[in-house]
Write an enzyme that holds these catalytic residues in place. Sequence first.
Site, PDB file in Angstrom:
ATOM      1  CG  ASP A   1      30.105  22.396  46.022  1.00 46.97           C
ATOM      2  OD1 ASP A   1      29.779  23.549  46.329  1.00 46.97           O
ATOM      3  OD2 ASP A   1      29.289  21.456  45.873  1.00 46.97           O
TER       4      ASP A   1
ATOM      5  CG  HIS B   1      26.855  22.574  43.728  1.00 46.44           C
ATOM      6  ND1 HIS B   1      26.796  22.203  45.039  1.00 46.44           N
ATOM      7  CD2 HIS B   1      25.575  22.771  43.341  1.00 46.44           C
ATOM      8  CE1 HIS B   1      25.540  22.172  45.439  1.00 46.44           C
ATOM      9  NE2 HIS B   1      24.770  22.505  44.432  1.00 46.44           N
TER      10      HIS B   1
ATOM     11  CG  ASP C   1      15.999  23.282  52.173  1.00 46.29           C
ATOM     12  OD1 ASP C   1      15.640  22.188  52.621  1.00 46.29           O
ATOM     13  OD2 ASP C   1      16.845  23.408  51.272  1.00 46.29           O
TER      14      ASP C   1
ATOM     15  CG  ASP D   1      20.949  18.653  49.641  1.00 48.62           C
ATOM     16  OD1 ASP D   1      21.882  19.241  50.201  1.00 48.62           O
ATOM     17  OD2 ASP D   1      20.215  19.192  48.790  1.00 48.62           O
TER      18      ASP D   1
ATOM     19  CE  LYS E   1      14.597  25.086  49.055  1.00 44.49           C
ATOM     20  NZ  LYS E   1      15.969  25.529  49.402  1.00 44.49           N
TER      21      LYS E   1
ATOM     22  CG  ASP F   1      19.033  15.813  47.145  1.00 46.66           C
ATOM     23  OD1 ASP F   1      19.830  14.958  46.701  1.00 46.66           O
ATOM     24  OD2 ASP F   1      19.107  17.027  46.863  1.00 46.66           O
TER      25      ASP F   1
ATOM     26  CD  GLU G   1      16.494  18.772  49.733  1.00 41.37           C
ATOM     27  OE1 GLU G   1      17.360  18.807  48.844  1.00 41.37           O
ATOM     28  OE2 GLU G   1      16.413  19.615  50.645  1.00 41.37           O
TER      29      GLU G   1
ATOM     30  CG  HIS H   1      13.413  20.685  48.284  1.00 40.52           C
ATOM     31  ND1 HIS H   1      14.195  20.680  47.154  1.00 40.52           N
ATOM     32  CD2 HIS H   1      14.191  21.213  49.262  1.00 40.52           C
ATOM     33  CE1 HIS H   1      15.391  21.192  47.439  1.00 40.52           C
ATOM     34  NE2 HIS H   1      15.403  21.505  48.713  1.00 40.52           N
TER      35      HIS H   1
ATOM     36  CG  ASP I   1      19.223  21.475  53.738  1.00 39.89           C
ATOM     37  OD1 ASP I   1      18.315  20.880  53.141  1.00 39.89           O
ATOM     38  OD2 ASP I   1      19.848  22.428  53.240  1.00 39.89           O
TER      39      ASP I   1
ATOM     40  CG  MET J   1      24.470  13.837  41.406  1.00 38.78           C
ATOM     41  SD  MET J   1      24.852  15.433  42.149  1.00 38.78           S
ATOM     42  CE  MET J   1      23.760  15.438  43.566  1.00 38.78           C
TER      43      MET J   1
ATOM     44  CD  GLU K   1      17.420  19.075  44.740  1.00 41.25           C
ATOM     45  OE1 GLU K   1      18.499  18.773  44.176  1.00 41.25           O
ATOM     46  OE2 GLU K   1      17.364  19.454  45.909  1.00 41.25           O
TER      47      GLU K   1
HETATM   48  C1  GCO Z   1      18.818  23.415  48.235  1.00 39.98           C
HETATM   49  C2  GCO Z   1      18.980  22.258  47.282  1.00 39.98           C
HETATM   50  C3  GCO Z   1      20.393  22.041  46.855  1.00 39.98           C
HETATM   51  C4  GCO Z   1      20.524  21.068  45.712  1.00 39.98           C
HETATM   52  C5  GCO Z   1      21.932  21.064  45.224  1.00 39.98           C
HETATM   53  C6  GCO Z   1      22.214  19.981  44.235  1.00 39.98           C
HETATM   54  O1  GCO Z   1      17.728  23.502  48.788  1.00 39.98           O
HETATM   55  O2  GCO Z   1      19.737  24.209  48.408  1.00 39.98           O
HETATM   56  O3  GCO Z   1      18.459  21.118  47.907  1.00 39.98           O
HETATM   57  O4  GCO Z   1      21.148  21.621  47.957  1.00 39.98           O
HETATM   58  O5  GCO Z   1      20.148  19.778  46.073  1.00 39.98           O
HETATM   59  O6  GCO Z   1      22.199  22.313  44.638  1.00 39.98           O
HETATM   60  O7  GCO Z   1      21.717  20.309  43.029  1.00 39.98           O
HETATM   61 MN    MN Z   2      18.722  19.081  47.399  1.00 40.64          MN
HETATM   62 MN    MN Z   3      17.284  21.565  49.748  1.00 40.52          MN
END
Ligand code: GCO
Ligand code: MN
Ligand code: MN
Length: 389
Positions: free
Chosen positions: A59, A56, A257, A289, A185, A247, A219, A222, A259, A90, A183
């Site tokens: 970041d 990002h 989420d 991700d 969610k 992702d 993802e 998600h 991850d 990306m 993306e």
């Molecule tokens: C989340 C998302 C993020 C995005 C990221 C890239 O649930 O926080 O998955 O991690 O993937 O902002 O755009």
């Molecule tokens: Mn993501």
């Molecule tokens: Mn996510």
Amino acid sequence: MSDKYTPKPEHKFTFGLWTVGNTGHDAFGGDVRPKLSPAELVYLLGEVGAYGVNFHDNDLIPIDATPGERAAILKAFKKALSDTGVVVPMATTNLFADPIFKDGAFTSNDAKVRAYTLQKTMNAMDLGAEFGAEVYVFWGGREGIESDATKDPVESLKRFREALNFLCDYSIDQGYSYKFALEAKPNEPRGDMYLPTTGAYLGFIATLDHPEMVGVNPEVAHEHMAGLNFLHAVAQAYEAGKLFHIDLNDQNYARFDQDWRFGAQNLKQAFYLVKFLEDVGYEGSRHYDAHAYRTEDYQGVKDFALGCMRTYLIMKEKAEQFKQDAEIQALIAEINADDGSMDTFKGAYSADKAAALKAHSFDRVAIASRGLKYEKLDQMVNELILGVS
Ligand code: GCO
Ligand code: MN
Ligand code: MN
């Protein structure tokens, strides 16, 4: 651990700066790991054999960085990339952390917030292009509501469409080679997010001015949060020519989420997903991700990153075994056997075909009485994954 599964750049494994850089804070507690600089994270990724790093805007460059700080960060980051050979496939924009985005970015009710969002995204696109990024991800972190009294859902879609159209034209105007990957969610951080699934985005993309430039970034976590089959979302996106990015991570259904490391929870889903990506020859990044458990130090972060990539490579080998396994393939051939007797009814409509089909007599009971051997097939796949076949 066997060297056979050592990740190499040609495997196209990528990680976000925010993933290996995650310091373990959550809603209940603070950091458990010290913050590493973007350059330090690139060296870490180089060490574990990753191909790329994604970011990002913030970041890399903190939102309030001075020009001097910005220049120093960029210099160190560029050096780390050239020292390690790690690339940037990306980039994306942080449109969720700053308080200005508390009620959304592209879909905010406030025209000033929407204009600032466009400005921030254009700047972030410039930053990504500087590093050669070719995929630009849009995750609508705050694009949603807690109460439907607060925003008009149709107006929100119109606002989001107008913004994406604007940014596609900006990309073309600048001569960038970006493809946009949207993306989905279903919720978190908002109570409900707009366009909650990959399927919803696929419908939306068709309404844009430049649909050819825009695809999706599904993802695992998600779609699982929404209780859906991730493979099916990926397959639909692929079939539509829209799988621009992915992702990878893991978690059980009906959770927030989490991850987790790829394959940490659902090995069978991981197998079918890798098998699909390899079978169709998906050419994009295999992007993780995800982040290490909060229990870990930076050795644990490396274990996490290696684990993500090793599980992918192990599943890739299993997918190849699936193709080579004579018993499995014979069973699949038997299941799909076709004696050709329906050939005249296949394909496009014609009045003659419809009439012939209506006149045909089917032995419904005989057709239905055949056992399909799916129990046997599924157990064979289990044994292959478990390593006993
Ligand atoms: C989340 C998302 C993020 C995005 C990221 C890239 O649930 O926080 O998955 O991690 O993937 O902002 O755009
Ligand atoms: Mn993501
Ligand atoms: Mn996510």
